[in-house]
Design a protein around this motif. Structure first.
Motif, PDB file in Angstrom:
ATOM      1  N   VAL A   1      38.040  51.253  51.671  1.00 14.66           N
ATOM      2  CA  VAL A   1      38.722  50.552  52.762  1.00 14.66           C
ATOM      3  C   VAL A   1      39.719  49.543  52.186  1.00 14.66           C
ATOM      4  O   VAL A   1      39.416  48.833  51.223  1.00 14.66           O
ATOM      5  CB  VAL A   1      37.692  49.826  53.645  1.00 14.66           C
ATOM      6  N   ASP A   2      40.902  49.480  52.783  1.00 11.95           N
ATOM      7  CA  ASP A   2      41.913  48.507  52.392  1.00 11.95           C
ATOM      8  C   ASP A   2      41.617  47.177  53.069  1.00 11.95           C
ATOM      9  O   ASP A   2      41.720  47.061  54.291  1.00 11.95           O
ATOM     10  CB  ASP A   2      43.304  49.003  52.810  1.00 11.95           C
ATOM     11  N   PRO A   3      41.228  46.139  52.316  1.00 14.33           N
ATOM     12  CA  PRO A   3      40.839  44.876  52.954  1.00 14.33           C
ATOM     13  C   PRO A   3      41.997  44.149  53.623  1.00 14.33           C
ATOM     14  O   PRO A   3      41.766  43.221  54.405  1.00 14.33           O
ATOM     15  CB  PRO A   3      40.280  44.058  51.782  1.00 14.33           C
TER      16      PRO A   3
ATOM     17  N   GLU B   1      44.688  48.814  46.143  1.00 17.20           N
ATOM     18  CA  GLU B   1      44.598  47.382  46.439  1.00 17.20           C
ATOM     19  C   GLU B   1      43.282  46.801  45.940  1.00 17.20           C
ATOM     20  O   GLU B   1      43.249  45.717  45.340  1.00 17.20           O
ATOM     21  CB  GLU B   1      44.745  47.150  47.945  1.00 17.20           C
ATOM     22  N   VAL B   2      42.187  47.497  46.181  1.00 20.83           N
ATOM     23  CA  VAL B   2      40.885  46.979  45.746  1.00 20.83           C
ATOM     24  C   VAL B   2      40.789  46.993  44.227  1.00 20.83           C
ATOM     25  O   VAL B   2      40.187  46.094  43.625  1.00 20.83           O
ATOM     26  CB  VAL B   2      39.751  47.795  46.403  1.00 20.83           C
ATOM     27  N   ARG B   3      41.375  47.972  43.589  1.00 20.14           N
ATOM     28  CA  ARG B   3      41.416  47.976  42.118  1.00 20.14           C
ATOM     29  C   ARG B   3      42.097  46.714  41.594  1.00 20.14           C
ATOM     30  O   ARG B   3      41.665  46.136  40.587  1.00 20.14           O
ATOM     31  CB  ARG B   3      42.149  49.224  41.632  1.00 20.14           C
ATOM     32  N   LYS B   4      43.153  46.261  42.271  1.00 21.75           N
ATOM     33  CA  LYS B   4      43.821  45.025  41.867  1.00 21.75           C
ATOM     34  C   LYS B   4      42.881  43.824  41.996  1.00 21.75           C
ATOM     35  O   LYS B   4      42.884  42.914  41.163  1.00 21.75           O
ATOM     36  CB  LYS B   4      45.055  44.763  42.739  1.00 21.75           C
TER      37      LYS B   4
ATOM     38  N   ASN C   1      49.728  49.876  38.575  1.00 17.53           N
ATOM     39  CA  ASN C   1      49.107  50.107  39.882  1.00 17.53           C
ATOM     40  C   ASN C   1      48.900  51.608  40.073  1.00 17.53           C
ATOM     41  O   ASN C   1      49.666  52.288  40.740  1.00 17.53           O
ATOM     42  CB  ASN C   1      50.016  49.537  40.980  1.00 17.53           C
ATOM     43  N   ARG C   2      47.834  52.117  39.468  1.00 15.02           N
ATOM     44  CA  ARG C   2      47.610  53.555  39.476  1.00 15.02           C
ATOM     45  C   ARG C   2      46.149  53.852  39.176  1.00 15.02           C
ATOM     46  O   ARG C   2      45.375  52.961  38.809  1.00 15.02           O
ATOM     47  CB  ARG C   2      48.486  54.220  38.416  1.00 15.02           C
TER      48      ARG C   2
END
Length: 500
Positions: free
Chosen positions: A232-234, A434-437, A483-484
């Motif tokens: 899920v994208d927060p 996004e969550v990886r970031k 960002n990958r």
């Protein structure tokens, strides 16, 4: 849909949020384990019980509720035991008891070193009390999702208002007020405490990945290892996330049209995606004018074919039902699929879905905004936009007060393995990036071109072996700059229908 209202910018850093909550759960009663009734757990030799937790953690001596919990014990010697593996299937509203048996599906016996714990979140399934608002709401003969007239729009708005009012009438208002993600996250920590574990491992799917994100933000020191499948994208919880989903589901339906065309020798519905889509639209128009068998109208039709956007493994089943409907006039198979896929009669799951999503964050209460946003999205996603809009519309009238979402910050979590297919419709791939970031200790496995959602382990050795290695040893693939995805795996091949 497992629908995901723009993320309100949080004014507190993660650390300050964590300190506003208890560092550990309130003193938890032990779970009294006994036999299970869930067939999956019975077959796996599981044990089940209930955990009593506060309805409101800010008032721990007040009302109590009970969470249904299932367990499959570790199968290795105690010296090789690696702790509790808590799981959640998503939704929100999904029953998770059966996931205690998921460890047995991992290769190399990677799940054997853990106690796998499934649970029905508060309000769900066999937890007590379970939410229910109107069990007939998703019955047949609903108004057309597509609000082409003011009368249709007003009919759906009244239905949505009535459902929200029924939820208020038929459930404890205190429970409705405490159905937020943060409440379930505190329940997760209560389960940890009841099991006597200093840390937990977590395997979350879809909305379950959001539980993992929030748990890792509020209780980072309690996280040992974490697997997040279809994230899920927060930033988009939950209004905008649903609009984003619409685009993905229509795209994936188009991909399925192409797959059906590839197997025209089996289905006889057209040799190009465009030809198959024309047949699909013709049938949709016919049943809009006259429901097939008196029950399969446009709503039931779209509810069934939404599954084409979720799981490729269901493509042959859907192709078979589509072909039988067109070529043989068989509407009964479509009726069976509508009922089997949970669009019919699943009031508990729907009630919990709304109770969580409508109160995690304030949805727009001005219907004019909904109308404008959904018609704009409709120009790019004409099949599923209004299905999804009406699914969520009770949030306009929801009877419990909304809160503010946690500012997800994973800097305190050392180790996360993420998996996502790049054309996942329910949780678009951008959410995983996004969550990886936000979790510097996370590594992402991407599956380029895959359209399926939250299905690991599913026999894809490239993916499943990496999950197994991680759970066995804690070793993660190297994290790459940028960002990958850090690792790519081909998705499972598209299915081949029988009869080719």
């Amino acid at each position: 849909m497992k629908r995901l209202a723009a993320l309100a910018a949080a004014v507190c850093a993660a650390a300050s949020i964590a300190t506003a909550l208890p560092a550990t759960a309130v003193a938890a009663e032990p779970i009294t384990w006994g036999p299970c009734t869930d067939p999956t757990l019975v077959a796996a030799g599981g044990e089940c019980g209930y955990l009593t937790v506060p309805l409101d953690y800010d008032h721990p001596s007040g009302k109590k509720i009970q969470l249904a919990v299932g367990r499959i014990r570790h199968k290795v010697p105690d010296a090789q035991y690696q702790g509790v593996m808590l799981t959640n299937p998503g939704g929100p509203g999904g029953s998770g008891l059966y996931l205690a048996a998921r460890g047995g599906k991992l290769p190399n016996h990677a799940g054997d070193a853990y106690d796998w714990i499934g649970f029905d979140p508060r309000g769900v399934g066999t937890s007590k009390p379970a939410l229910s608002c109107d069990p007939t709401y998703a019955d047949y003969n609903r108004p057309n999702y597509l609000p082409l007239t003011p009368q249709l729009e007003q009919t759906w708005l009244q239905r949505s208002r009535n459902y929200a009012q029924d939820c208020a009438k038929n459930n404890d208002p205190d429970l409705l007020q405490h159905m937020k993600t943060v409440d379930t996250v505190r329940d997760m920590d209560s389960i940890r405490a009841a099991l006597g574990a200093q840390q937990v491992n977590f395997y979350g799917y879809s909305y379950g990945t959001y539980l993992g994100q929030v748990y890792g933000t509020l209780f980072p020191h309690r996280v040992r290892r974490m697997v997040l499948d279809s994230t899920v994208d927060p930033r988009n919880v939950f209004y905008q996330a649903n609009l984003n989903q619409d685009l993905g589901f229509d795209r994936n339906l188009g991909i399925w049209f192409g797959w059906v065309a590839k197997y025209d020798s089996v289905y006889h519905l057209g040799t190009t995606a465009e030809a198959v889509q024309r047949v699909f639209d013709e049938q949709l128009a016919k049943i809009t004018a006259q429901p097939a068998g008196g029950v399969i109208g446009p709503d039931e039709w779209l509810d069934v074919f939404l599954q084409a956007g979720y799981y490729q493994l269901r493509w042959p089943t859907l192709g078979d039902a589509f072909a039988k409907f067109v070529n043989q006039g068989d509407w009964q198979t479509m009726k069976s699929l509508f009922e089997a896929f949970g669009g019919y009669g699943d009031d508990n799951g729907y009630a919990v879905y709304l109770a969580v999503q409508c109160t995690d964050v304030q949805w727009p209460t001005n219907w004019n905004k909904w109308r404008a946003d959904n018609w704009r999205t409709f120009t790019q996603a004409p099949y599923f936009t209004w299905l999804n809009a009406w699914y969520n519309a009770p949030c306009v009238y929801w009877p419990a007060k909304a809160g503010k979402p946690v500012n997800v910050d994973g800097r305190g979590v050392d180790s996360v393995l993420m998996i996502d297919e790049t054309l996942d419709a329910a949780t678009p791939y951008e959410g995983s990036l996004e969550v990886r970031k936000r979790f510097p200790g996370a590594v992402l496995i991407g599956e380029p071109g895959g359209t399926s959602h939250a299905i690991t382990p599913r026999g894809n050795a490239c993916v499943d072996d990496k999950i197994a290695d991680y759970l066995l040893t804690g070793a993660l693939p190297a994290r790459k700059p940028g960002n990958r995805a850090d690792v790519t795996c081909d998705p499972l091949p598209q299915p081949v229908p029988t009869g080719t």
